[in-house]
Design an enzyme around this catalytic site. Structure first.
Site, PDB file in Angstrom:
ATOM      1  N   LYS A  24       0.849  -1.198   0.000  1.00  0.00           N
ATOM      2  CA  LYS A  24       0.000   0.000   0.000  1.00  0.00           C
ATOM      3  C   LYS A  24       0.882   1.245   0.000  1.00  0.00           C
ATOM      4  O   LYS A  24       1.894   1.287   0.724  1.00  0.00           O
ATOM      5  CB  LYS A  24      -0.909  -0.036   1.235  1.00  0.00           C
TER       6      LYS A  24
ATOM      7  N   SER B 242      -9.739   1.608   2.546  1.00  0.00           N
ATOM      8  CA  SER B 242      -8.837   2.372   1.711  1.00  0.00           C
ATOM      9  C   SER B 242      -7.776   1.536   0.996  1.00  0.00           C
ATOM     10  O   SER B 242      -7.198   2.017   0.023  1.00  0.00           O
ATOM     11  CB  SER B 242      -8.146   3.448   2.547  1.00  0.00           C
TER      12      SER B 242
ATOM     13  N   SER C 125      -9.938  -0.790   6.754  1.00  0.00           N
ATOM     14  CA  SER C 125      -9.323  -0.643   5.425  1.00  0.00           C
ATOM     15  C   SER C 125      -8.586  -1.850   4.875  1.00  0.00           C
ATOM     16  O   SER C 125      -8.211  -1.842   3.706  1.00  0.00           O
ATOM     17  CB  SER C 125      -8.380   0.550   5.419  1.00  0.00           C
TER      18      SER C 125
HETATM   19  N1  GLN Z   1     -13.353   3.749   5.835  1.00  0.00           N
HETATM   20  C1  GLN Z   1     -12.760   4.187   7.061  1.00  0.00           C
HETATM   21  C2  GLN Z   1     -12.431   5.654   6.973  1.00  0.00           C
HETATM   22  O1  GLN Z   1     -12.753   6.250   6.027  1.00  0.00           O
HETATM   23  C3  GLN Z   1     -11.570   3.359   7.415  1.00  0.00           C
HETATM   24  C4  GLN Z   1     -10.312   3.779   6.765  1.00  0.00           C
HETATM   25  C5  GLN Z   1      -9.133   2.973   7.192  1.00  0.00           C
HETATM   26  O2  GLN Z   1      -9.256   1.946   7.855  1.00  0.00           O
HETATM   27  N2  GLN Z   1      -7.972   3.478   6.857  1.00  0.00           N
HETATM   28  O3  GLN Z   1     -11.861   6.218   7.844  1.00  0.00           O
END
Ligand code: GLN
Length: 476
Positions: free
Chosen positions: A79, A154, A178
């Site tokens: 990532k 994400s 994410s």
């Molecule tokens: N969807 C969640 C957010 O927008 C989680 C994001 C994540 O785990 N980095 O914060």
């Protein structure tokens, strides 16, 4: 023979028995990337030359008759919020568009030590804020199962790379879901380890008390192998745990007899798609038929998890993102004086969602509102943690859906941030409590979209999660 769609443990076997070479394997994955990347868009950077050169040295090692590591020569994606020395790390943000880190993140360094082959840096929502990769400043990633749908986020690029045959495994980061949510949308396995299990050193911080790096893989065995590689104490991360790391492959036992698994009522409520609910209840029946005991439980503070998360995460993010001021590193947009330069830089280079979080976070932390919002969220965090502590007094695992629905269409939620935030309902409580959890595929919807369940364990008990997930995967 196509190699790009095999698991790491199958490929390891083929490498050690010299049926294939690392060079062939890397070439096969890169050729497949060339074929599908235009449609999927999993990557922000592809490290082709490095991959080819690294594969060659793995082959030299094999030809010298040396023993290789389980992930040696295996192509992976990382990532793009995990620092890679000498390789651009953008966080999918314009503000870090040209940032080349001078050091490796510990988790990546541990893969380098095993001579895994880096294929490239995977797309994400800007600074890991989002659940669809639509917040990437560069492009949206498409779900390999259905190109009109999001891969989740994400870590959408990391999950799409593994699901689309563009990497054998990947690393993602999980602050509120994410790793697990994109794994669920893409039909692959995703694991968020216990907070502190994997060093956060070199992971670009979003919300430091919630962030955790973890694997995205094609099966549970590969998941155990990647956990073996990346877990462990690190002096460079003061929140990393000193707990010893077991050999996670020892947990790959197809047996759940005697395990007590809780099904929390609060995760099977209005808003959960009926196909998801049916699939997860069937998983519970499978576990029961294999000898586990299923009990209905309550985690009463679940309903406050989203609001708690969307105060704590933005508050920490607002603080962490203060460093992008156009001074030390990252992009700079000039201005008449230093204040104008900083304002111009942040105005131009941060995307809309990142700005929204900075504003929410600073509001929640501001003098007049600190007690009402941030402090209150911290108190509710304790209540959510206590729900899990109480439940785990008698349980071994908790079973829930990973997401309230299967992958949604690109563009479907972008105009409604609240609706997007509600997607995180099943995953954020686990980060709030710092617990380990896995997402495992369990069939498809009538539209052929992947479905998944989530297994949550006690702190530092990744082993029981792996054992149950492996048992499910091995069922007939
Ligand atoms: N969807 C969640 C957010 O927008 C989680 C994001 C994540 O785990 N980095 O914060």
């Amino acid at each position: 023979m196509s190699l790009y769609d095999k698991t790491a443990h199958e490929l390891h076997e083929l490498l050690t028995t010299k049926k294939i070479s690392a060079a062939e394997l890397t070439a096969d994955v890169l050729a497949h990337v060339d074929e599908v990347e235009d449609k999927i868009g999993a990557y922000l950077t592809i490290t082709r030359d490095k991959a080819i050169a690294d594969a060659k040295s793995v082959d030299e090692k094999i030809s010298r008759g040396e023993k290789i590591f389980p992930l040696e020569g295996i192509p992976c994606a990382i990532k793009d919020n995990i620092c890679t020395k000498g390789i651009t790390t953008t966080c999918a943000s314009k503000i870090l568009e040209n940032f080349v880190p001078p050091y490796d993140a510990t988790a990546y360094q541990k893969l380098v030590a095993q001579n895994s082959i880096l294929i490239g840096k995977a797309n994400l929502d800007e600074f890991a804020m989002g659940g669809s990769t639509e917040n990437s400043a560069f492009h949206t990633t498409h779900n390999p199962h259905n190109l009109e749908r999001v891969p989740g986020g994400s870590s959408g690029g990391s999950a799409a790379a593994v699901a689309g045959g563009e990497a054998i495994f990947s690393l993602g980061s999980d602050t509120g879901g994410s790793i697990r949510q994109p794994a669920s949308f893409c039909g692959v396995v995703g694991f968020k380890p216990t907070y502190g299990r994997v060093s956060r050193y070199g992971l670009v911080a979003f919300a430091s008390s919630l962030d955790q790096i973890g694997p995205i893989t094609r099966d549970v065995t590969d998941c155990a192998l990647v956990l073996n590689a990346i877990c462990g104490h690190d002096d460079m991360d003061s929140t990393s745990t000193a707990a010893t790391v077991p050999d996670f492959t020892k947990s790959l036992i197809a047996d759940v007899k005697g395990l007590k698994i809780g099904l929390p009522n609060e995760y099977f409520v209005k808003g959960i798609d009926s196909e998801v609910e049916t699939a997860v209840r069937n998983v519970a029946k499978t576990f029961e038929s294999l000898g586990a005991e299923i009990v209905e439980i309550s985690l009463p503070h679940t309903e406050y998890a989203i609001s708690t998360y969307y105060l704590i995460a933005p508050a920490e993010a607002a603080t962490n993102l203060e460093r992008y001021d156009g001074v030390s590193y990252g992009a700079r947009v000039d201005g008449a004086d230093v204040v104008e330069m900083m304002t111009n830089t942040r105005t131009e280079k941060f995307g809309a969602e990142v700005k929204r979080r900075i504003m929410i976070g600073n509001y929640a932390l501001s003098a007049g509102y600190y007690d009402a919002y941030y402090l209150k969220a911290l108190k509710v965090r304790t209540l959510i943690q206590r729900d899990f502590t109480d439940a785990f007094k008698t349980l071994d695992l908790i079973l829930t859906p990973t997401t309230p629905n299967a992958a949604f269409k690109i563009g479907e939620m972008t105009s409604d941030p609240l609706k997007m935030y509600l997607q995180d309902i099943c995953t954020v409580p686990i980060n709030i409590a710092g617990l380990p959890a896995i997402s495992v595929p369990c069939g498809v919807t009538k539209n052929n979209l992947p479905l998944a369940f989530q297994l949550i364990g006690k702190a530092l008990d990744e082993e029981t999660i792996l054992r149950a997930a492996f048992t499910y995967e091995a069922r007939n």
